[in-house]
Design an enzyme around this catalytic site. Structure first.
Site, PDB file in Angstrom:
ATOM      1  N   HIS A   1      10.899  -4.630   0.392  1.00 18.23           N
ATOM      2  CA  HIS A   1      11.042  -3.684  -0.714  1.00 18.23           C
ATOM      3  C   HIS A   1       9.961  -2.879  -1.191  1.00 18.23           C
ATOM      4  O   HIS A   1      10.044  -1.914  -1.733  1.00 18.23           O
ATOM      5  CB  HIS A   1      11.628  -4.600  -2.087  1.00 18.23           C
ATOM      6  CG  HIS A   1      13.046  -5.298  -1.719  1.00 18.23           C
ATOM      7  ND1 HIS A   1      14.015  -4.389  -2.360  1.00 18.23           N
ATOM      8  CD2 HIS A   1      13.406  -6.233  -1.418  1.00 18.23           C
ATOM      9  CE1 HIS A   1      14.998  -5.196  -2.368  1.00 18.23           C
ATOM     10  NE2 HIS A   1      14.642  -6.186  -1.682  1.00 18.23           N
TER      11      HIS A   1
ATOM     12  N   ASP B   1      18.648  -3.960  -2.703  1.00 13.73           N
ATOM     13  CA  ASP B   1      19.799  -5.154  -2.913  1.00 13.73           C
ATOM     14  C   ASP B   1      20.821  -4.389  -3.593  1.00 13.73           C
ATOM     15  O   ASP B   1      20.534  -3.837  -4.435  1.00 13.73           O
ATOM     16  CB  ASP B   1      19.230  -6.369  -3.622  1.00 13.73           C
ATOM     17  CG  ASP B   1      17.989  -6.922  -2.900  1.00 13.73           C
ATOM     18  OD1 ASP B   1      18.038  -6.893  -1.764  1.00 13.73           O
ATOM     19  OD2 ASP B   1      17.174  -7.277  -3.478  1.00 13.73           O
TER      20      ASP B   1
ATOM     21  N   ARG C   1      10.180  -2.377  -4.750  1.00 14.45           N
ATOM     22  CA  ARG C   1       9.617  -3.467  -5.651  1.00 14.45           C
ATOM     23  C   ARG C   1       7.996  -3.499  -5.322  1.00 14.45           C
ATOM     24  O   ARG C   1       7.535  -3.668  -4.327  1.00 14.45           O
ATOM     25  CB  ARG C   1      10.143  -4.683  -5.242  1.00 14.45           C
ATOM     26  CG  ARG C   1       9.532  -6.250  -5.739  1.00 14.45           C
ATOM     27  CD  ARG C   1      10.296  -7.309  -5.132  1.00 14.45           C
ATOM     28  NE  ARG C   1      11.537  -7.401  -5.105  1.00 14.45           N
ATOM     29  CZ  ARG C   1      12.340  -8.108  -4.107  1.00 14.45           C
ATOM     30  NH1 ARG C   1      11.636  -8.881  -3.368  1.00 14.45           N
ATOM     31  NH2 ARG C   1      13.540  -7.951  -4.101  1.00 14.45           N
TER      32      ARG C   1
ATOM     33  N   HIS D   1      21.221  -7.455   1.116  1.00 16.88           N
ATOM     34  CA  HIS D   1      19.639  -6.988   1.450  1.00 16.88           C
ATOM     35  C   HIS D   1      19.937  -5.890   2.764  1.00 16.88           C
ATOM     36  O   HIS D   1      20.223  -6.489   3.820  1.00 16.88           O
ATOM     37  CB  HIS D   1      18.693  -8.227   1.690  1.00 16.88           C
ATOM     38  CG  HIS D   1      17.368  -7.742   1.934  1.00 16.88           C
ATOM     39  ND1 HIS D   1      16.254  -7.944   1.233  1.00 16.88           N
ATOM     40  CD2 HIS D   1      16.979  -7.084   3.062  1.00 16.88           C
ATOM     41  CE1 HIS D   1      15.328  -7.613   1.885  1.00 16.88           C
ATOM     42  NE2 HIS D   1      15.466  -6.906   2.956  1.00 16.88           N
TER      43      HIS D   1
ATOM     44  N   GLU E   1      20.679 -12.757   3.653  1.00 17.09           N
ATOM     45  CA  GLU E   1      20.924 -12.055   2.351  1.00 17.09           C
ATOM     46  C   GLU E   1      22.254 -11.033   2.687  1.00 17.09           C
ATOM     47  O   GLU E   1      21.795  -9.775   2.824  1.00 17.09           O
ATOM     48  CB  GLU E   1      19.781 -11.910   1.437  1.00 17.09           C
ATOM     49  CG  GLU E   1      18.763 -12.893   1.237  1.00 17.09           C
ATOM     50  CD  GLU E   1      17.705 -12.286   0.699  1.00 17.09           C
ATOM     51  OE1 GLU E   1      17.470 -10.900   0.505  1.00 17.09           O
ATOM     52  OE2 GLU E   1      16.686 -12.916   0.271  1.00 17.09           O
TER      53      GLU E   1
END
Length: 275
Positions: free
Chosen positions: A157, A164, A112, A249, A246
């Site tokens: 990320h 994810d 990301r 993740h 999460e």
């Protein structure tokens, strides 16, 4: 008598002055030539996941409007999973294990860029934009997103070893397209009522801003707990660690770039091996 110096007609002088004034204004208005903007490239250690394992299903949500912002996120030029090679190869090994059990991994987000993280921050600061609240954060006030840790100015990320994901039972059914403006359903509701993304039931959908998404939340039991445990143990066996808040993740350890936050676009053109 002194001879007068000849002078040009007044009309000619005015014309010359007007011409000089226009030329000066045009020169000042002309933009300075700019060097074309060039996006940074990924280090040579980054690869596209499909080049390592084309069997892993990809549903890159931030390249689409089906995410908590409701729009494609800045930096996602193509719906691709980019990772460091070591992370992609570890994911390939995990996939081989799941395939033998009749499952396939499904990734939602991989590398990301920082510009995407910045987009998240801008979105979180705009309290008027709550178009996706009913699905992704129905029980969380948007003013709490930073304090509760759902949004941050930096993301693992952006280092290339975090992703994810979930998994699906084979044969996999295609995910229907999300239609912007459609009626939204809660990410923590019964699976039959949530957006159908073909993944196994893990108790919540991906990117659910809710404590039910905590990996070891005691309210998650039965088959939902079994699915979370299978995902976690399979990835841990290949060197991944889970973020407790999460269930989707995971970060591959050791990280190749533990202190670097990259900002190249999610695009095949960003890979230096393709230039």
């Amino acid at each position: 008598m002194r001879r007068r110096t000849p002078t040009a007609p007044r009309s000619l002088l005015l014309a010359v002055l007007l011409s000089l004034t226009c030329a000066t204004a045009t020169a000042q208005a002309s933009p300075t030539p700019r060097t074309p903007h060039r996006d940074p490239k990924a280090p040579t250690s980054f690869v596209e996941l499909r080049d390592i394992d084309p069997t892993i299903i990809e549903d890159i949500r931030y390249a689409t409007p089906h995410n908590f912002t409701g729009v494609p996120v800045t930096g996602y030029t193509q719906p691709l999973c980019l990772l460091t090679r070591s992370t992609a190869e570890a994911l390939h090994r995990a996939q081989r294990h799941l395939l033998r059990r009749g499952y396939s991994l499904k990734v939602y987000d991989c590398f990301r860029p920082q510009r995407a993280v910045d987009h998240f921050v801008r979105w979180a600061e705009d309290l008027s934009d709550q178009r996706m609240k009913a699905e992704f954060y129905p029980r969380v006030d948007k003013t709490r997103l930073f304090a509760d840790g759902y949004i941050a100015e930096k993301s693992g990320h952006s280092r290339g070893s975090t992703l994810d994901l979930s998994f699906v039972r084979l044969p996999a059914h295609p995910t229907r397209p999300y239609v912007p403006g459609e009626t939204l359903t809660s990410c923590y509701g019964p699976k039959a009522e949530r957006f159908p993304d073909a993944a196994v039931d893990t108790g919540t959908g991906f990117d659910c801003f809710d404590t039910l998404a905590h990996t070891d939340d005691p309210r998650i039991t039965g088959i939902q707990r079994a699915h979370r445990d299978l995902l976690t143990t399979t990835l841990e066996h290949e060197g991944f660690t889970n973020l407790p808040e999460e269930w989707w993740h995971f970060t591959h350890q050791p990280e190749q770039y533990p202190d670097t936050y990259f900002d190249f676009p999610v695009s095949r053109r960003s890979l230096t091996s393709h230039h």
